[in-house]
Scaffold this motif. Structure first.
Motif, PDB file in Angstrom:
ATOM      1  N   VAL A  86      33.592 -23.394   6.082  1.00  0.00           N
ATOM      2  CA  VAL A  86      33.904 -24.339   4.668  1.00  0.00           C
ATOM      3  C   VAL A  86      35.274 -24.329   3.938  1.00  0.00           C
ATOM      4  N   ASN A  87      35.660 -22.966   3.902  1.00  0.00           N
ATOM      5  CA  ASN A  87      37.385 -21.885   4.150  1.00  0.00           C
ATOM      6  C   ASN A  87      37.947 -22.212   5.210  1.00  0.00           C
ATOM      7  N   CYS A  88      37.643 -23.215   6.038  1.00  0.00           N
ATOM      8  CA  CYS A  88      38.706 -23.332   7.273  1.00  0.00           C
ATOM      9  C   CYS A  88      38.449 -25.105   7.367  1.00  0.00           C
ATOM     10  N   VAL A  89      37.453 -25.863   6.565  1.00  0.00           N
ATOM     11  CA  VAL A  89      36.731 -27.504   6.688  1.00  0.00           C
ATOM     12  C   VAL A  89      38.493 -27.646   5.414  1.00  0.00           C
ATOM     13  N   ARG A 100      32.359 -33.515   6.021  1.00  0.00           N
ATOM     14  CA  ARG A 100      31.098 -33.193   6.540  1.00  0.00           C
ATOM     15  C   ARG A 100      30.838 -32.639   8.157  1.00  0.00           C
ATOM     16  N   SER A 101      30.662 -34.219   8.624  1.00  0.00           N
ATOM     17  CA  SER A 101      30.739 -34.170  10.415  1.00  0.00           C
ATOM     18  C   SER A 101      31.264 -33.117  10.822  1.00  0.00           C
ATOM     19  N   ILE A 102      33.015 -32.714  10.625  1.00  0.00           N
ATOM     20  CA  ILE A 102      33.731 -31.527  11.084  1.00  0.00           C
ATOM     21  C   ILE A 102      33.172 -30.458  10.760  1.00  0.00           C
ATOM     22  N   LEU A 103      32.073 -29.724   9.495  1.00  0.00           N
ATOM     23  CA  LEU A 103      31.780 -28.431   9.435  1.00  0.00           C
ATOM     24  C   LEU A 103      30.413 -28.832  10.477  1.00  0.00           C
ATOM     25  N   VAL A 104      29.593 -29.944   9.695  1.00  0.00           N
ATOM     26  CA  VAL A 104      28.412 -29.739  10.534  1.00  0.00           C
ATOM     27  C   VAL A 104      28.719 -29.326  12.123  1.00  0.00           C
ATOM     28  N   ARG A 105      29.509 -29.792  13.137  1.00  0.00           N
ATOM     29  CA  ARG A 105      30.065 -29.700  14.101  1.00  0.00           C
ATOM     30  C   ARG A 105      30.636 -28.288  14.467  1.00  0.00           C
ATOM     31  N   LEU A 106      31.442 -27.978  13.723  1.00  0.00           N
ATOM     32  CA  LEU A 106      31.388 -26.563  13.662  1.00  0.00           C
ATOM     33  C   LEU A 106      30.742 -25.128  13.648  1.00  0.00           C
ATOM     34  N   LEU A 107      30.017 -25.733  12.621  1.00  0.00           N
ATOM     35  CA  LEU A 107      28.498 -24.584  12.894  1.00  0.00           C
ATOM     36  C   LEU A 107      28.006 -24.940  13.996  1.00  0.00           C
ATOM     37  N   LYS A 108      27.109 -25.845  14.344  1.00  0.00           N
ATOM     38  CA  LYS A 108      26.399 -25.818  15.503  1.00  0.00           C
ATOM     39  C   LYS A 108      26.896 -25.456  16.592  1.00  0.00           C
ATOM     40  N   ASP A 109      28.179 -25.642  16.867  1.00  0.00           N
ATOM     41  CA  ASP A 109      29.106 -24.955  17.825  1.00  0.00           C
ATOM     42  C   ASP A 109      29.098 -23.516  18.205  1.00  0.00           C
ATOM     43  N   ARG A 131      39.751 -35.799  14.585  1.00  0.00           N
ATOM     44  CA  ARG A 131      40.574 -34.792  15.896  1.00  0.00           C
ATOM     45  C   ARG A 131      40.920 -33.413  15.420  1.00  0.00           C
ATOM     46  N   ARG A 132      42.151 -34.194  14.705  1.00  0.00           N
ATOM     47  CA  ARG A 132      43.189 -33.213  14.478  1.00  0.00           C
ATOM     48  C   ARG A 132      42.618 -32.308  13.568  1.00  0.00           C
ATOM     49  N   CYS A 133      41.785 -32.952  12.104  1.00  0.00           N
ATOM     50  CA  CYS A 133      41.206 -31.735  11.385  1.00  0.00           C
ATOM     51  C   CYS A 133      40.368 -30.833  11.937  1.00  0.00           C
ATOM     52  N   TYR A 134      39.048 -31.058  12.606  1.00  0.00           N
ATOM     53  CA  TYR A 134      38.193 -30.529  13.569  1.00  0.00           C
ATOM     54  C   TYR A 134      39.185 -29.513  14.805  1.00  0.00           C
ATOM     55  N   GLU A 135      40.643 -29.958  15.263  1.00  0.00           N
ATOM     56  CA  GLU A 135      40.694 -29.675  16.373  1.00  0.00           C
ATOM     57  C   GLU A 135      41.568 -27.710  15.362  1.00  0.00           C
ATOM     58  N   SER A 136      41.925 -28.222  13.721  1.00  0.00           N
ATOM     59  CA  SER A 136      42.989 -27.140  13.021  1.00  0.00           C
ATOM     60  C   SER A 136      41.537 -26.194  12.367  1.00  0.00           C
ATOM     61  N   ALA A 137      40.618 -27.231  12.156  1.00  0.00           N
ATOM     62  CA  ALA A 137      39.554 -25.835  11.482  1.00  0.00           C
ATOM     63  C   ALA A 137      38.786 -25.399  12.497  1.00  0.00           C
ATOM     64  N   TYR A 138      38.661 -25.537  13.996  1.00  0.00           N
ATOM     65  CA  TYR A 138      37.414 -25.033  15.323  1.00  0.00           C
ATOM     66  C   TYR A 138      38.860 -23.793  15.303  1.00  0.00           C
ATOM     67  N   ASN A 139      40.642 -23.964  15.261  1.00  0.00           N
ATOM     68  CA  ASN A 139      41.486 -23.092  15.697  1.00  0.00           C
ATOM     69  C   ASN A 139      41.049 -21.808  14.677  1.00  0.00           C
ATOM     70  N   ASP A 140      40.994 -22.477  13.397  1.00  0.00           N
ATOM     71  CA  ASP A 140      41.272 -21.679  12.075  1.00  0.00           C
ATOM     72  C   ASP A 140      40.382 -20.366  12.530  1.00  0.00           C
ATOM     73  N   PHE A 141      38.867 -20.738  12.172  1.00  0.00           N
ATOM     74  CA  PHE A 141      37.688 -20.563  12.175  1.00  0.00           C
ATOM     75  C   PHE A 141      37.541 -19.639  14.046  1.00  0.00           C
ATOM     76  N   THR A 142      37.593 -19.745  14.290  1.00  0.00           N
ATOM     77  CA  THR A 142      37.317 -18.934  15.660  1.00  0.00           C
ATOM     78  C   THR A 142      38.593 -17.832  15.931  1.00  0.00           C
ATOM     79  N   THR A 143      39.948 -18.288  15.442  1.00  0.00           N
ATOM     80  CA  THR A 143      41.580 -16.966  15.213  1.00  0.00           C
ATOM     81  C   THR A 143      40.295 -16.001  13.940  1.00  0.00           C
ATOM     82  N   THR A 144      39.856 -16.483  13.164  1.00  0.00           N
ATOM     83  CA  THR A 144      39.547 -15.619  12.527  1.00  0.00           C
ATOM     84  C   THR A 144      38.375 -15.020  12.386  1.00  0.00           C
ATOM     85  N   LEU A 145      37.483 -15.459  12.939  1.00  0.00           N
ATOM     86  CA  LEU A 145      36.511 -14.630  13.732  1.00  0.00           C
ATOM     87  C   LEU A 145      36.236 -13.588  13.933  1.00  0.00           C
ATOM     88  N   GLN A 146      37.241 -14.493  15.442  1.00  0.00           N
ATOM     89  CA  GLN A 146      37.727 -12.769  16.540  1.00  0.00           C
ATOM     90  C   GLN A 146      38.453 -11.959  15.660  1.00  0.00           C
TER      91      GLN A 146
END
Length: 105
Positions: free
Chosen positions: A11-14, A37-46, A83-98
């Motif tokens: 949620v914070n990343c999105v 909402r779709s970005i959040l769902v996609r991020l978490l389902k992935d 697309r840009r927002c998803y990529e930004s959220a995805y990068n932030d999410f995966t970097t933080t998880l790592q």
């Protein structure tokens, strides 16, 4: 890490990527909010979160979760902003998880 913590991190990343607070994008029907909402769902389902968990945390039916997920690729194809927002959220999410994973090792 517990599912709720993962959900909150996503949620914070999105919110950061799209510039809209969670409460706002969960309550409105404008395209920009549906995109969030779709970005959040996609991020978490992935990530591997189940539709049932997503439905519980987001207060949306499993059918609604499924619809958001299934329409996400279409939204990304026709909207460079999504697309840009998803990529930004995805990068932030995966970097933080790592970073969190590395701090435990």
């Amino acid at each position: 890490m517990f599912s709720k913590n993962i959900f909150d991190l996503a949620v914070n990343c999105v919110e950061s990527a799209i510039g809209i607070p969670y409460e706002a994008f969960m309550s409105a029907k404008k395209a920009r909010y549906v995109d969030a909402r779709s970005i959040l769902v996609r991020l978490l389902k992935d990530y591997g979160m189940s539709e049932q968990e997503l439905a519980t945390y987001m207060g949306i039916s499993q059918q609604g979760i499924n619809k958001l997920f299934n329409n996400h690729n279409l939204r990304m194809r026709f909207s460079p902003m999504v697309r840009r927002c998803y990529e930004s959220a995805y990068n932030d999410f995966t970097t933080t998880l790592q970073r969190i994973h590395n701090s435990y090792n």
